[in-house]
Design a protein around this motif. Structure first.
Motif, PDB file in Angstrom:
ATOM      1  N   GLU A 114       0.876  -1.170   0.000  1.00  0.00           N
ATOM      2  CA  GLU A 114       0.000   0.000   0.000  1.00  0.00           C
ATOM      3  C   GLU A 114       0.908   1.213   0.000  1.00  0.00           C
ATOM      4  O   GLU A 114       1.710   1.407   0.920  1.00  0.00           O
ATOM      5  CB  GLU A 114      -0.898  -0.004   1.237  1.00  0.00           C
ATOM      6  N   LEU A 115       0.829   2.013  -1.054  1.00  0.00           N
ATOM      7  CA  LEU A 115       1.766   3.111  -1.228  1.00  0.00           C
ATOM      8  C   LEU A 115       1.207   4.382  -0.611  1.00  0.00           C
ATOM      9  O   LEU A 115       0.069   4.770  -0.886  1.00  0.00           O
ATOM     10  CB  LEU A 115       2.050   3.322  -2.715  1.00  0.00           C
ATOM     11  N   ILE A 116       2.010   5.018   0.197  1.00  0.00           N
ATOM     12  CA  ILE A 116       1.608   6.250   0.875  1.00  0.00           C
ATOM     13  C   ILE A 116       2.515   7.383   0.419  1.00  0.00           C
ATOM     14  O   ILE A 116       3.740   7.273   0.478  1.00  0.00           O
ATOM     15  CB  ILE A 116       1.681   6.103   2.409  1.00  0.00           C
ATOM     16  N   ALA A 117       1.905   8.463  -0.035  1.00  0.00           N
ATOM     17  CA  ALA A 117       2.672   9.622  -0.489  1.00  0.00           C
ATOM     18  C   ALA A 117       3.248  10.375   0.699  1.00  0.00           C
ATOM     19  O   ALA A 117       2.888  10.127   1.854  1.00  0.00           O
ATOM     20  CB  ALA A 117       1.786  10.544  -1.319  1.00  0.00           C
ATOM     21  N   GLY A 118       4.141  11.303   0.385  1.00  0.00           N
ATOM     22  CA  GLY A 118       4.782  12.077   1.440  1.00  0.00           C
ATOM     23  C   GLY A 118       3.804  12.886   2.262  1.00  0.00           C
ATOM     24  O   GLY A 118       4.064  13.186   3.434  1.00  0.00           O
ATOM     25  N   ASP A 119       2.641  13.230   1.661  1.00  0.00           N
ATOM     26  CA  ASP A 119       1.648  14.002   2.410  1.00  0.00           C
ATOM     27  C   ASP A 119       0.660  13.116   3.161  1.00  0.00           C
ATOM     28  O   ASP A 119      -0.323  13.602   3.709  1.00  0.00           O
ATOM     29  CB  ASP A 119       0.891  14.945   1.470  1.00  0.00           C
ATOM     30  N   GLY A 120       0.920  11.798   3.151  1.00  0.00           N
ATOM     31  CA  GLY A 120       0.080  10.878   3.908  1.00  0.00           C
ATOM     32  C   GLY A 120      -1.091  10.304   3.148  1.00  0.00           C
ATOM     33  O   GLY A 120      -1.796   9.430   3.675  1.00  0.00           O
ATOM     34  N   THR A 121      -1.326  10.731   1.906  1.00  0.00           N
ATOM     35  CA  THR A 121      -2.438  10.197   1.125  1.00  0.00           C
ATOM     36  C   THR A 121      -2.053   8.859   0.493  1.00  0.00           C
ATOM     37  O   THR A 121      -0.890   8.603   0.193  1.00  0.00           O
ATOM     38  CB  THR A 121      -2.858  11.182   0.019  1.00  0.00           C
ATOM     39  N   SER A 122      -3.052   8.010   0.303  1.00  0.00           N
ATOM     40  CA  SER A 122      -2.806   6.695  -0.278  1.00  0.00           C
ATOM     41  C   SER A 122      -2.666   6.799  -1.786  1.00  0.00           C
ATOM     42  O   SER A 122      -3.415   7.522  -2.456  1.00  0.00           O
ATOM     43  CB  SER A 122      -3.950   5.739   0.061  1.00  0.00           C
ATOM     44  N   LEU A 123      -1.707   6.059  -2.336  1.00  0.00           N
ATOM     45  CA  LEU A 123      -1.510   5.991  -3.781  1.00  0.00           C
ATOM     46  C   LEU A 123      -2.031   4.674  -4.340  1.00  0.00           C
ATOM     47  O   LEU A 123      -1.843   4.367  -5.512  1.00  0.00           O
ATOM     48  CB  LEU A 123      -0.021   6.136  -4.121  1.00  0.00           C
ATOM     49  N   GLY A 124      -2.649   3.880  -3.492  1.00  0.00           N
ATOM     50  CA  GLY A 124      -3.143   2.580  -3.937  1.00  0.00           C
ATOM     51  C   GLY A 124      -2.076   1.511  -3.854  1.00  0.00           C
ATOM     52  O   GLY A 124      -1.057   1.658  -3.177  1.00  0.00           O
ATOM     53  N   GLY A 125      -2.313   0.423  -4.585  1.00  0.00           N
ATOM     54  CA  GLY A 125      -1.430  -0.732  -4.469  1.00  0.00           C
ATOM     55  C   GLY A 125      -0.357  -0.841  -5.522  1.00  0.00           C
ATOM     56  O   GLY A 125       0.434  -1.771  -5.503  1.00  0.00           O
ATOM     57  N   GLY A 126      -0.326   0.087  -6.467  1.00  0.00           N
ATOM     58  CA  GLY A 126       0.750   0.045  -7.454  1.00  0.00           C
ATOM     59  C   GLY A 126       0.790  -1.259  -8.224  1.00  0.00           C
ATOM     60  O   GLY A 126      -0.233  -1.788  -8.648  1.00  0.00           O
ATOM     61  N   GLN A 127       1.976  -1.825  -8.388  1.00  0.00           N
ATOM     62  CA  GLN A 127       2.177  -3.027  -9.189  1.00  0.00           C
ATOM     63  C   GLN A 127       2.789  -4.133  -8.344  1.00  0.00           C
ATOM     64  O   GLN A 127       3.305  -3.912  -7.252  1.00  0.00           O
ATOM     65  CB  GLN A 127       3.095  -2.709 -10.370  1.00  0.00           C
ATOM     66  N   LEU A 128       2.722  -5.344  -8.870  1.00  0.00           N
ATOM     67  CA  LEU A 128       3.371  -6.475  -8.218  1.00  0.00           C
ATOM     68  C   LEU A 128       4.882  -6.296  -8.282  1.00  0.00           C
ATOM     69  O   LEU A 128       5.425  -5.780  -9.256  1.00  0.00           O
ATOM     70  CB  LEU A 128       2.985  -7.780  -8.913  1.00  0.00           C
ATOM     71  N   LYS A 129       5.561  -6.770  -7.250  1.00  0.00           N
ATOM     72  CA  LYS A 129       7.012  -6.625  -7.200  1.00  0.00           C
ATOM     73  C   LYS A 129       7.697  -7.856  -7.787  1.00  0.00           C
ATOM     74  O   LYS A 129       7.348  -8.993  -7.476  1.00  0.00           O
ATOM     75  CB  LYS A 129       7.470  -6.427  -5.751  1.00  0.00           C
ATOM     76  N   ALA A 130       8.679  -7.588  -8.635  1.00  0.00           N
ATOM     77  CA  ALA A 130       9.482  -8.649  -9.230  1.00  0.00           C
ATOM     78  C   ALA A 130      10.921  -8.185  -9.295  1.00  0.00           C
ATOM     79  O   ALA A 130      11.199  -6.986  -9.347  1.00  0.00           O
ATOM     80  CB  ALA A 130       8.969  -9.001 -10.625  1.00  0.00           C
ATOM     81  N   ASP A 131      11.851  -9.147  -9.308  1.00  0.00           N
ATOM     82  CA  ASP A 131      13.258  -8.764  -9.420  1.00  0.00           C
ATOM     83  C   ASP A 131      13.624  -8.586 -10.885  1.00  0.00           C
ATOM     84  O   ASP A 131      12.769  -8.657 -11.780  1.00  0.00           O
ATOM     85  CB  ASP A 131      14.157  -9.785  -8.714  1.00  0.00           C
ATOM     86  N   SER A 132      14.887  -8.326 -11.158  1.00  0.00           N
ATOM     87  CA  SER A 132      15.316  -8.031 -12.527  1.00  0.00           C
ATOM     88  C   SER A 132      15.201  -9.236 -13.452  1.00  0.00           C
ATOM     89  O   SER A 132      15.286  -9.090 -14.670  1.00  0.00           O
ATOM     90  CB  SER A 132      16.766  -7.520 -12.531  1.00  0.00           C
ATOM     91  N   HIS A 133      14.987 -10.449 -12.880  1.00  0.00           N
ATOM     92  CA  HIS A 133      14.788 -11.656 -13.682  1.00  0.00           C
ATOM     93  C   HIS A 133      13.313 -12.010 -13.809  1.00  0.00           C
ATOM     94  O   HIS A 133      12.984 -13.108 -14.275  1.00  0.00           O
ATOM     95  CB  HIS A 133      15.559 -12.830 -13.076  1.00  0.00           C
ATOM     96  N   CYS A 134      12.440 -11.097 -13.375  1.00  0.00           N
ATOM     97  CA  CYS A 134      10.983 -11.287 -13.425  1.00  0.00           C
ATOM     98  C   CYS A 134      10.488 -12.323 -12.434  1.00  0.00           C
ATOM     99  O   CYS A 134       9.359 -12.827 -12.564  1.00  0.00           O
ATOM    100  CB  CYS A 134      10.514 -11.658 -14.838  1.00  0.00           C
ATOM    101  N   ARG A 135      11.298 -12.656 -11.424  1.00  0.00           N
ATOM    102  CA  ARG A 135      10.848 -13.583 -10.391  1.00  0.00           C
ATOM    103  C   ARG A 135      10.080 -12.809  -9.320  1.00  0.00           C
ATOM    104  O   ARG A 135      10.441 -11.685  -8.963  1.00  0.00           O
ATOM    105  CB  ARG A 135      12.036 -14.311  -9.773  1.00  0.00           C
ATOM    106  N   ALA A 136       9.024 -13.436  -8.816  1.00  0.00           N
ATOM    107  CA  ALA A 136       8.175 -12.766  -7.830  1.00  0.00           C
ATOM    108  C   ALA A 136       8.950 -12.485  -6.551  1.00  0.00           C
ATOM    109  O   ALA A 136       9.743 -13.313  -6.085  1.00  0.00           O
ATOM    110  CB  ALA A 136       6.963 -13.641  -7.516  1.00  0.00           C
ATOM    111  N   ILE A 137       8.702 -11.323  -5.979  1.00  0.00           N
ATOM    112  CA  ILE A 137       9.230 -10.982  -4.658  1.00  0.00           C
ATOM    113  C   ILE A 137       8.114 -11.171  -3.646  1.00  0.00           C
ATOM    114  O   ILE A 137       7.019 -10.630  -3.803  1.00  0.00           O
ATOM    115  CB  ILE A 137       9.743  -9.535  -4.634  1.00  0.00           C
ATOM    116  N   ARG A 138       8.390 -11.966  -2.627  1.00  0.00           N
ATOM    117  CA  ARG A 138       7.393 -12.245  -1.598  1.00  0.00           C
ATOM    118  C   ARG A 138       7.243 -11.047  -0.663  1.00  0.00           C
ATOM    119  O   ARG A 138       8.039 -10.103  -0.688  1.00  0.00           O
ATOM    120  CB  ARG A 138       7.798 -13.478  -0.787  1.00  0.00           C
ATOM    121  N   ALA A 139       6.227 -11.124   0.198  1.00  0.00           N
ATOM    122  CA  ALA A 139       5.972 -10.039   1.143  1.00  0.00           C
ATOM    123  C   ALA A 139       7.130  -9.845   2.114  1.00  0.00           C
ATOM    124  O   ALA A 139       7.359  -8.733   2.604  1.00  0.00           O
ATOM    125  CB  ALA A 139       4.682 -10.314   1.913  1.00  0.00           C
TER     126      ALA A 139
END
Length: 645
Positions: free
Chosen positions: A561-586
């Motif tokens: 959950e992305l939070i801007a510098g002013d405290g407002t939510s930016l939503g969930g953005g995108q799934l995280k992956a490394d440079s090899h496109c492998r999933a990054i866990r929580a």
């Protein structure tokens, strides 16, 4: 049905779940999503299989409720009136000698070659007129092309690779790589690739409130969505409809509500004229900019193929202070300079009669300044006499910024003039600097993708500036409609069926009507119906897909959950992956057997559209790298690699 080397075959009897791995037991890879990205990775797997796979048997499962090849977006079951916003000659699924990848290049026909070759019979049988190389084809042409490519790719796989498709959804993926389908079937995988494409998402609280209010007052509200999937039947003939959005979704909406309801065009008078059926509503269209996206360029020019970026390079970013860069302070000036360089280099080299300096003189000034510097502005004024040849990124981005109108007639006249000028300019090679900027945009996108993948941008900068601001500018300039669609828009305006609302359109609810206002024009618009003609903002935390929700819930995938510098939510953005496109866990660790590709994945290359022939598309390079890694994993897998029933 499973297929093997392009032919139907009966699958071997699967071993029981839990059986130990034995020689000859197939390794198993599951692709969730059967659209163009999966086709591209499978094509690259076929290319490198003889080198990396050997005789190891592999079973490939492709899970998608829509037929493999086109997937949901490029399915055959959609209106013939909907067009691509790329020319036939600008689309290919196959690698060529321009592609810099480790695997072997295996050429195949680009779309323009296919429609007059292997695809000619396919299109004839489907009742589709083959488009020309410079035409913008119906999406059904691309659907047929992708279906043909799918068959060719499957046929190109070695005999030890068997492909099975499942026309249903995957609803769960366990920590041990068991993929559970909607039907209850389970597939035990060695490797899983999520290539989910564009995701449906929950409505935002604001959209829910709009919908509830509309229901209460007997109004029609259509939230953001994929126009081909939206039910438009509640938009009534002859009624006013406020439309927010002037991009591709608006163009599709316009087409379906006019030609799609029985109207037609002719050019008998020398001017495109629309003949209404009487079933059309009246569209009052606006957006932040207040003008439609620029028309796609209708020409090609030798010497304007993409070249490596000059200022916004990986080396330049590596030399900047800080691991995490500041977009506004460090990146945006370089982007502006990169696009400015592309424009003026083409102008000075291809149209020297419109300049008074040599290119070397002018480039020397640009090298040591930025486009906003007074020295550079002075150089432009002296070296480029015509303002039509100047490049000002801010003016390109917001053509109506600071403009006020006395009434709606003046607004309409201004917007119509902008569209007419755009159509003339986008068809004229004399303005080939526009094409050079288009190509430079592709180069900038590639560098930004690398910066995101390497963690060089903060989440706030990525979401607000790259995924929203920059992508919006890119779409406005480079991903607009075919010119014919803007000609139709003007014809509909002349017929009184499309009117413009002005920039910075806001919409409110006043008792039993929607009310639209623009600060640039006096007065207000009232309507019973309001349509958000745009795609939903990507937010994987709000995705409705049950598989994705489960993986995010159990921590196998991460999307903060992305939070801007002013405290407002930016939503969930995108799934995280490394440079090899492998999933990054929580927990920040990498899942070595789960790969992520597509527009909902941070750093996924080539997600903004199909690659162009001979452009070394970044999607090809990423597909190749992922395919080779998959083959290596499948070759060395010691898991059971079996599937349940």
């Amino acid at each position: 049905m499973p297929s093997r080397a392009g032919q139907h075959s009966s699958p071997a009897q699967p071993p029981d779940v839990g059986e130990a791995h034995e020689p000859g037991v197939p390794a198993t890879v599951v692709f969730v999503g059967g659209g163009p990205r999966t086709v591209g990775v499978l094509e690259r797997m076929a290319a490198s299989a003889s080198e990396l796979l050997g005789e190891r048997p592999v079973r490939v499962h492709v899970v998608d409720p829509y037929p493999a090849g086109g997937g949901r977006i490029w399915r055959r079951a959609q209106s013939r009136l909907l067009w691509m916003n790329s020319m036939t000659s600008d689309v290919t699924i196959f690698t060529d000698e321009s592609v810099e990848c480790e695997g072997p290049v295996v050429p195949g026909p680009a779309l323009d070659q296919w429609v007059v070759g292997a695809g000619a019979t396919v299109l004839e049988e489907a009742g589709i007129e083959p488009p020309g190389a410079m035409d913008f084809p119906p999406r059904l042409v691309q659907a047929e092309y992708l279906a043909w490519v799918w068959d060719r790719v499957v046929a190109s796989l070695p005999a030890n690779v068997v492909v099975e498709t499942h026309l249903e959804r995957a609803v769960e993926l366990t920590e041990k790589n068991t993929v559970r389908l909607e039907s209850g079937r389970e597939i035990q995988a060695d490797v899983v690739v999520l290539a989910l494409g564009y995701l449906d998402r929950e409505l935002t609280p604001e959209e829910v409130a709009w919908g509830n209010a509309a229901t209460k007052h007997g109004l029609t509200y259509l939230p953001p969505g994929y126009t081909a999937d939206v039910d438009l039947s509640d938009l009534r003939a002859g009624e006013n409809v406020i439309v927010r959005g002037l991009g591709q979704a608006f163009i599709d909406l316009m087409v379906l509500l006019t030609e799609g309801r029985g109207g037609w065009y002719d050019e008998c008078s020398g001017l495109l004229t629309y003949h209404p059926s009487g079933n059309e509503p009246i569209l009052y269209a606006g957006s932040r900019r207040g003008v439609p996206y620029h028309a796609k360029l209708g020409y090609t020019v030798a010497g304007t193929t993409p070249v490596p970026t000059r200022y916004l390079t990986k080396e330049a970013l590596d030399s900047l202070d800080g691991q995490v860069l500041d977009y506004a302070r460090q990146l945006r000036p370089l982007i502006d300079k990169e696009l400015t360089y592309a424009h003026y280099r083409q102008l000075f080299t291809a149209h020297p009669d419109r300049t008074t300096w040599t290119w070397d003189e002018f480039a020397t000034v640009l090298d040591r300044t930025f486009p906003t510097d007074e020295e550079f502005r002075t150089a432009v004024a002296r070296a480029v006499p015509s303002e039509h040849d100047h490049f000002d990124l801010a003016a390109v981005d917001r053509p109506l910024a600071g403009v006020g109108f006395t009434d709606r007639d003046q607004l309409d006249q201004t917007v119509v003039q902008l569209i007419e000028n755009d159509l003339l300019r986008r068809a004229d090679p004399q303005y080939s600097p526009d094409l050079a900027v288009f190509n430079a945009l592709l180069g900038v996108y590639s560098v930004l993708s690398v910066a995101i993948t390497e963690g060089r941008l903060s989440d706030e900068d990525r979401v607000r500036h790259v995924e929203t601001e920059w992508h919006g500018f890119f779409s406005f300039v480079a991903s607009g409609p075919p010119p014919r669609r803007l000609e139709e828009l003007l014809a509909l305006h002349r017929a009184g069926l499309v009117k413009f609302t002005g920039p910075d359109l806001t919409v409110a609810l006043d008792n039993d009507q929607f009310v639209g206002r623009s600060p640039a024009v006096p007065g207000e618009l009232r309507a019973r119906a309001f349509v958000e003609a745009r795609l939903p903002r990507p937010d994987v935390l709000a995705a409705t897909d049950p598989l994705l929700r489960g993986l995010l819930g159990n921590g196998l995938l991460a999307a903060d959950e992305l939070i801007a510098g002013d405290g407002t939510s930016l939503g969930g953005g995108q799934l995280k992956a490394d440079s090899h496109c492998r999933a990054i866990r929580a927990d920040g660790t990498v899942h070595p057997e789960l790969f992520l590709l597509g527009p909902s994945v941070s750093g996924s290359a080539g997600s903004s559209g199909f690659s162009r022939p001979y452009f070394n598309g970044p999607g090809f390079r990423q597909n190749d790298a992922v395919a080779r890694r998959l083959l290596q994993l499948l070759t060395t897998s010691t898991k059971a690699g079996h599937h349940g029933s």
